[in-house]
Every structure is written in C-alpha cells, then in structure tokens.
Design an enzyme around this catalytic site. Structure first.
Site, PDB file in Angstrom:
ATOM      1  N   ASP A 327      34.944  17.369  48.328  1.00 42.15           N
ATOM      2  CA  ASP A 327      35.204  15.684  48.527  1.00 42.15           C
ATOM      3  C   ASP A 327      34.312  14.876  50.055  1.00 42.15           C
ATOM      4  OD1 ASP A 327      36.647  17.434  50.857  1.00 42.15           O
ATOM      5  OD2 ASP A 327      36.958  15.800  51.854  1.00 42.15           O
ATOM      6  N   GLU A 328      34.227  13.589  49.578  1.00 40.78           N
ATOM      7  CA  GLU A 328      33.297  13.012  50.711  1.00 40.78           C
ATOM      8  C   GLU A 328      31.635  13.531  50.989  1.00 40.78           C
ATOM      9  OE1 GLU A 328      36.597  10.967  53.283  1.00 40.78           O
ATOM     10  OE2 GLU A 328      36.559  13.101  53.751  1.00 40.78           O
TER      11      GLU A 328
END
Ligand code: TNX
Length: 520
Positions: A327-328
């Site tokens: 993620d991210e």
C-alpha cells in the site's frame, strides 16, 4: 436436612430439578445462527455434568477441554472431559458428523435437551465454533432456587449453523505501536468468542520492525527499538511469534503475517541502508506520515533479503497466507512497483504461501491465486475482480477499527470519516461497490495503531465494532437486523465487563451494564 435425605438415596435415582422455563429464541447470540428452535426447558449445568467427545486424533478432545476450561472460569465447576465417573447425570457430547462435513467444514448443530447436549460438528474447527455458541448460552450467574446446589440452566432447543463467509478476520498493527504477546492473546480470546478465524498481524512499517529475522538481526536490534512517539517499541522473537501462532491454532484461528513493502519500509532501511530506494539517508522515524519510504526495487540484493525474510517467517507460519503489504508506495515509480510486486509474489509462492496485498497490488500482473484486500480504491478492487482474484473486504469507511466513532472519541483517526457502531454494522459486504459475492472471501477489520498504545486503548476502538463485523461475516444476510442486533449487543456488556474489556459505551446502545459509570 436435604443433604442427609439425598445421601440416603440409591446412587442412580434421578434428581428432581425445578428447572425454569426458558426461550432459546430470545438468546443474545452474536453472530446469529442460521436457524433455531426453542423447546422452553433447560439443560442443568452443574456438579454432575460431564463432557464426552469423539475420542480421536482430529482435535475433538481439545475442544472439550477448552469448553471445560471456559465453564470453570464462569462457574468454578470442574467438568470432567472423557473420564469415567458414576455420578454423571447430564452430559455434553461433542461429536464428529460426516453428514455435516459435506456441507461446510465449519457447520455444526446443537441439540440442547433436559439431560444432554449434543454438539454435532463437521470438524474440530466446527465444534469449536459450536462451543462458542454454547458459551454464549451459559448464564453468568447460577440459579440457586432449582436445588440446594448451584445450577446454570441452559435454554433448551435445537440450532443449526454454518458461516456465510469463510474468511472472518481482524488485523492488528503492532508496528506503529507494539503490543505484547499477552495483549495479542487477549485479543484472540475475544475474537474467537465471536467466531473470527483470522488474525492478520501488520509486523513492519516505517516506525518499527517487530519480528526477529535470524539472518538479518539488525531489523529488530535497531527497528525493534522505536515506535510512534517516544515509547520504547518492542518485537517478537521467533519463539514469541510461534507462541502466538500456537495460541491462535488452539482457537482455530489462522495468523496472517504482513511484511509491508516496497513502501512503509523506513525501519528496515534504517537497519540496512542498502535496501533504501528513496535517494535519502534513512533516519529513525517516530511520526505518523505515510508514503515517503520505498525499497530499491532494482537491486538483486533487495530480493535476496526479501527471500530470507519470507523464508524465515513462512517456516513458522502454518497458515496458507503471506501478506506483502504493497500500500501507499507513493515514492516508488509505477513500473518499479509492478516489477517489485511480481517478483515478490514469486518469492511468496516459492515458500508455498498465497500472497495477499492491499488493493494496489491489483495493478501488477499477479496470479489468480493471490488475494487483494480492498481498503480504499474501488477501482483497484474492480481490477482485482477483472483479473479473477479473490477480495478481502476492508473498506475504510465501514470496516476500519481505527476510525473514530464520533466527535467524542478519545482515540482514532478520521480520514475516512467517523464510523459509529451503526455505520459499522449497517452495510452489505456481499454487495459493496459492485464486487461480486463469488469473489469475496470475507471482511477483515483493520486496527491501525498510530493513536493507541495499550490493550485498553485497543479494546476501546475494537469493541464493540468488531462484534458487528463478526455478525456480518458469519450470519446470513437475511438474519442481520440492526434493531435486533442492538439489543443483543447491549446484552454483551456483562460478558465484556467480566473479561475486563474497555469497550466504548456507544450512546446508540442500551448497555445492560453492571458498571455504574456507564449507567449514568
Ligand atoms: C492507511 S490502510 C494505511 C495505514 C494507516 C491507516 C490509518 C493502509 C493499507 N494503509 O498505513 O495506518 O491508513 O488509518
């Protein structure tokens, strides 16, 4: 006088018990079972009760012992399991049933009669789920007016049950703040009571690395020392992790380990700077920003490092999954990100695990055996479906345990909005944002720990919302009903208080509390 009378009687004379009228259909069961029929009498749990199980190696005796232990905690009774004794008058049978195992591996049926309880179960796992139902039917206080010793009457009737979703998960972030083995065990106790079967541990992030890797010791020597704020951090030795895995297994729960990469990797890069790919000198980070770190995705040595990490963790993880985060990764180039996820998927598969990643991983060319965890992007989740992947539902707006309940919440964030107890319950995970039911494994409720550092703060955010996800995961859609759930939830207060759970006393719920502070 009475005692004397009894001791003169022949041993096998049945007791005459003045059992109360009951109504199984109004029991406060969460999650609600598939079907249930009351017979308005009761099974007397008392000093003459025994437990008998299928005497095989399939794990039934352990389930019987688990039940005996939990009965003892509430009643002080020592219920014998699979032992001979002449005075038994009321028996709880826990049996394997082949006809049920054809249905679903977690299906069970419960028949509660005046002199016996019969728990028929597809497997030990199913028996364990049925035992949770039985625990929820056990009154916390004895009835003293039945006979001259305490009796815990259990409402009689019949009940059939099977889960709606197969993956019923919670996630705990032990990286932003560390939680001890004891804390994790208590969380497992509570989740198991509501029929969860997965605990995902977010073991690494920018602020800390929480799992011993023997071939790369600085990960925990350096990365285990820090967390958000000025608190001291911590980490699990491999022995600690094994203890968590074993405890989860006793509760028929699977541990999913997560090593978050290529972003969220600052702590690893501080320990071993060659891993770093953001062009800066890695420095210890105790804040709560996200998206600034990345591994160097084009170095072979980074992949040999990851191979070691995945190998060591997989070797002590009996469950089928390995979560790679993903993620991210805001400072990883898009093509580098795809290259990275593809390579790491192969490493995970080499160690016989199925890869799980946050929904961004659906942008890579991943295999259909991998799983995407929908947390924020409907577009990514739809991409996962188009690639024929299974999806775990964790939409932040509905299922994030770290979102504040309301304006008054003491802990939590609100970037995805407030998630009061009704918002957490009133939604349809099987029909959310166009993700087809056949692709959905179940809900996982993540608890990120930027704002919490103790078990009591953890409990404040997780309870009562985690109880609602238990029902969305287990019960059939037509069984879910907010008005009815609300009442059953309010009636959990005595149990939660007995377990010393610091739940958030949401004003939406009429808590049947023993605690004066909440009543007022
Ligand atoms: C987003 S959810 C994150 C986490 C944060 C969380 C806080 C996800 C995959 N990434 O790094 O802790 O928000 O709510």
């Amino acid at each position: 006088m009475l005692v004397l009378l009894f001791s003169c009687k022949p041993e096998k004379e049945p007791r005459v018990l003045n059992l109360p009228k009951t109504d199984l259909s109004t029991a406060d069961l969460i999650p609600k079972p598939v079907s249930l029929k009351a017979t308005y009498s009761a099974f007397p749990l008392d000093q003459f009760t025994a437990i008998r199980t299928t005497p095989d190696s399939l794990g039934f005796p352990e389930v019987g012992k688990f039940l005996a232990e939990k009965i003892k905690q509430i009643t002080q009774l020592q219920v014998p399991v699979n032992t001979e004794f002449p005075e038994q008058e009321s028996v709880v049978y826990i049996k394997q049933s082949d006809s049920l195992s054809k249905l679903n591996k977690e299906s069970y049926g419960l028949r509660i009669n005046k002199d016996s309880i019969i728990l028929n179960a597809a497997s030990a796992e199913a028996a364990f789920r049925g035992v949770q139902t039985l625990r929820q039917l056990l009154p916390l206080k004895a009835n003293d007016s039945i006979i001259d010793y305490p009796v815990w009457p259990i409402a009689s009737g019949a009940l059939n049950d099977t889960p709606f979703f197969e993956y019923r998960g919670a996630m705990l972030d032990v990286a932003r703040h560390f939680f001890t083995v004891e804390d994790v065990k208590k969380y497992i106790d509570l989740l198991a009571y509501y029929k969860y079967n997965v605990l995902h541990l977010h073991l690494t992030d920018d602020q800390g690395w929480r799992i011993e890797i023997k071939s790369w010791p600085k990960l925990t020597e350096i990365g285990g020392e820090t967390e958000v704020g000025n608190e001291p951090g911590g980490f699990y030795t491999q022995e600690d992790y094994k203890a968590i895995v074993a405890y989860a297994a006793q509760h028929h729960m699977t541990i999913v380990p997560e090593v978050d990469m290529p972003g969220h990797t600052n702590a690893a890069s501080v320990a071993y700077p060659f891993l770093n790919g953001n062009g800066k000198t890695p420095k210890i980070y105790r804040g709560t920003q996200v998206g600034f770190s990345t591994f160097d995705t084009r170095k072979d040595t980074v992949y040999s490092f990851i191979d070691d990490v995945v190998r060591e963790i997989s070797a002590i993880t009996p469950g089928p999954y390995f979560h790679i985060g993903g993620d991210e990764s805001h400072v990883t180039q898009k093509d580098d990100y795809i290259y990275f996820v593809n390579k790491v998927e192969q490493i995970v598969q080499k160690y016989d695990k199925k890869m799980i990643g946050w929904d961004e991983v659906a942008t890579a060319d991943i295999d259909t055996t991998s799983i995407a965890q929908f947390w924020q992007s409907q577009k990514n989740a739809e991409l996962a479906v188009a690639k024929n992947l299974k999806v775990i539902m964790s939409p932040a707006k509905k299922a994030y345990l770290d979102m504040k309940y309301d304006l008054k919440s003491e802990y939590g964030l609100n970037w995805a909005g407030y998630v009061p107890v009704n918002t957490a319950y009133v939604w349809k995970p099987e029909a959310y944002e166009n993700i087809p039911r056949e692709h959905i494994l179940g809900i996982e409720a993540p608890l990120w720990s930027e704002t919490i550092s103790t078990i009591s703060e953890l409990e404040y955010l997780a309870f009562p919302r985690a109880i609602g996800y238990a029902e969305l995961n287990w019960s059939q859609p037509e069984q879910r009903d907010w008005e009815n759930y609300k009442v059953r939830l309010g009636n959990q207060a005595p149990f939660l208080e007995l377990m010393e759970v610091n739940y958030y006393p949401s004003p939406l719920i009429d808590w049947k509390t023993q605690n004066k502070a909440i009543k007022e």
